[in-house]
Motif scaffolding. Structure first.
Motif, PDB file in Angstrom:
ATOM      1  N   LEU A 235       0.611  -0.982   0.558  1.00 15.89           N
ATOM      2  CA  LEU A 235       0.058  -0.188   0.002  1.00 15.89           C
ATOM      3  C   LEU A 235       0.484   0.897  -0.163  1.00 15.89           C
ATOM      4  O   LEU A 235       0.033   2.253  -0.111  1.00 15.89           O
ATOM      5  CB  LEU A 235      -0.583   0.066   0.950  1.00 15.89           C
ATOM      6  CG  LEU A 235      -2.560  -0.971   0.542  1.00 15.89           C
ATOM      7  CD1 LEU A 235      -2.056  -2.418   0.541  1.00 15.89           C
ATOM      8  CD2 LEU A 235      -2.784  -0.599   2.212  1.00 15.89           C
ATOM      9  N   GLY A 236       2.199   0.946  -0.107  1.00 17.76           N
ATOM     10  CA  GLY A 236       3.051   2.255   0.248  1.00 17.76           C
ATOM     11  C   GLY A 236       3.932   2.008   0.985  1.00 17.76           C
ATOM     12  O   GLY A 236       4.612   1.131   1.133  1.00 17.76           O
ATOM     13  N   VAL A 237       4.785   3.296   1.048  1.00 15.61           N
ATOM     14  CA  VAL A 237       6.699   3.211   1.908  1.00 15.61           C
ATOM     15  C   VAL A 237       5.985   3.053   2.833  1.00 15.61           C
ATOM     16  O   VAL A 237       5.269   4.527   3.307  1.00 15.61           O
ATOM     17  CB  VAL A 237       7.385   3.882   1.007  1.00 15.61           C
ATOM     18  CG1 VAL A 237       7.759   2.951  -0.191  1.00 15.61           C
ATOM     19  CG2 VAL A 237       7.305   5.602   1.069  1.00 15.61           C
ATOM     20  N   ALA A 238       6.654   3.438   3.892  1.00 22.29           N
ATOM     21  CA  ALA A 238       6.878   3.917   5.066  1.00 22.29           C
ATOM     22  C   ALA A 238       8.405   4.580   6.108  1.00 22.29           C
ATOM     23  O   ALA A 238       9.710   3.678   5.946  1.00 22.29           O
ATOM     24  CB  ALA A 238       6.449   3.548   7.077  1.00 22.29           C
ATOM     25  N   ILE A 239       8.915   5.219   6.960  1.00 23.02           N
ATOM     26  CA  ILE A 239      10.235   5.468   7.684  1.00 23.02           C
ATOM     27  C   ILE A 239       9.459   4.498   8.750  1.00 23.02           C
ATOM     28  O   ILE A 239       8.466   4.559   9.204  1.00 23.02           O
ATOM     29  CB  ILE A 239      10.717   6.954   7.761  1.00 23.02           C
ATOM     30  CG1 ILE A 239      10.450   7.228   6.393  1.00 23.02           C
ATOM     31  CG2 ILE A 239      11.467   7.127   8.434  1.00 23.02           C
ATOM     32  CD1 ILE A 239      10.709   8.998   5.848  1.00 23.02           C
TER      33      ILE A 239
END
Length: 295
Positions: A235-239
């Protein structure tokens, strides 16, 4: 009137004899009489009928006896609880901590401390950083595991861990094969982040701002494990901090961020102006004896 006067009143009410009650209490009859007078003055009515062979509770006295028994029992319970809190071997530590350390640093600390102090209890509060600082100020929490460091003028601080920050990407993502990545490379990606108010979301916003873009949030979660799972689902990327999520087989790939500022410091904090309870002081000393770790 003192609590001890109520205790003496209960003994006199049960024996109905001044001499016997004084003997049971290890005091003199005049002392007991003065104590009874204080109780009667406090309530404004006589509590006993005086008889030739002793004393007998009147209707007012029976009401006071019921209240005195309940009141002294409540005081005794409070004292026992206070004594337990003040015992460094079996007291209670009021500890607040960040959501983002719930599956990593916190269980490690608690497990290690309970190995040396198994009788100490914990009253735990898992909260965003701004709520943690408020709890330290109010006394709801004595010690906190928090980031960033609170105001040094009001709070003590001991560094626990320096966490490397990573970009989590879905499996098979073009950035997944890199050894290190500049955050700018993810500027067009949808981000999975934390809800506003969480301290770590401010870290994400700062890093993206320094990289020259505002992250487009696809979803706002309340914990790091959910973020990792959603990244793994594509669903996306994250830190996320390195090692912050354990036991979550999401498939997400963690790529270290380039740049010396891509770090987060986690520490232990406490209110400088207030002495800790013995159990909390023991926990603080234990934590301070451990080496600073880096991930």
């Amino acid at each position: 009137m003192h609590v001890e006067d109520l205790r003496w009143f209960v003994v006199l009410a049960e024996t109905e004899h001044l001499t016997e009650a004084a003997a049971a209490l290890g005091t003199s009859q005049p002392n007991l009489t003065r104590s009874l007078q204080r109780v009667e003055r406090a309530f404004g009515v006589p509590l006993f009928e005086r008889e030739r062979r002793g004393v007998r509770l009147n209707p007012y006295g029976r009401l006071v006896l019921e209240a005195a028994r309940a009141g002294t029992a409540a005081v005794d319970t409070a004292q026992r609880r206070i004594d337990a809190l003040l015992d460094p071997d079996s007291g209670t530590v009021r500890l607040a901590f960040l959501h983002s350390v719930a599956t990593s640093l916190m269980p490690d600390l608690l497990k290690a401390f309970r190995a040396v102090a198994p009788q100490v209890e914990f009253e735990l509060r898992q909260e965003p950083a701004h709520d943690i600082v408020q709890d330290l100020e109010s006394g709801e929490a004595e010690i906190a595991i928090v980031a960033p460091r609170p105001d040094p003028a009001r709070f003590g601080w001991h560094l626990l861990e320096r966490q490397r920050l990573c970009l989590h990407v879905p499996p098979g993502h073009p950035l997944a094969s890199r050894r290190r990545v500049e955050l700018e490379a993810a500027r067009d990606e949808p981000f999975i982040g934390l809800q506003p108010g969480f301290g770590f979301q401010r870290v994400t916003d700062r890093l993206c701002r320094e990289a020259g873009f505002t992250p487009q949030l696809a979803f706002e979660a309340t914990d790091l494990a959910t973020i990792d799972s959603l990244v793994g689902a594509g669903l996306g990327v994250a830190i996320l901090p390195a090692g912050a999520v354990r036991g979550n087989d999401s498939g997400a790939v963690s790529v270290p961020l380039a740049g010396v500022r891509a770090r987060r410091e986690i520490g232990m904090s406490w209110r400088s102006s207030t002495a800790l309870s013995p159990a909390a002081e023991r926990f603080r000393a234990f934590v301070r004896s451990r080496p600073v770790t880096a991930s």
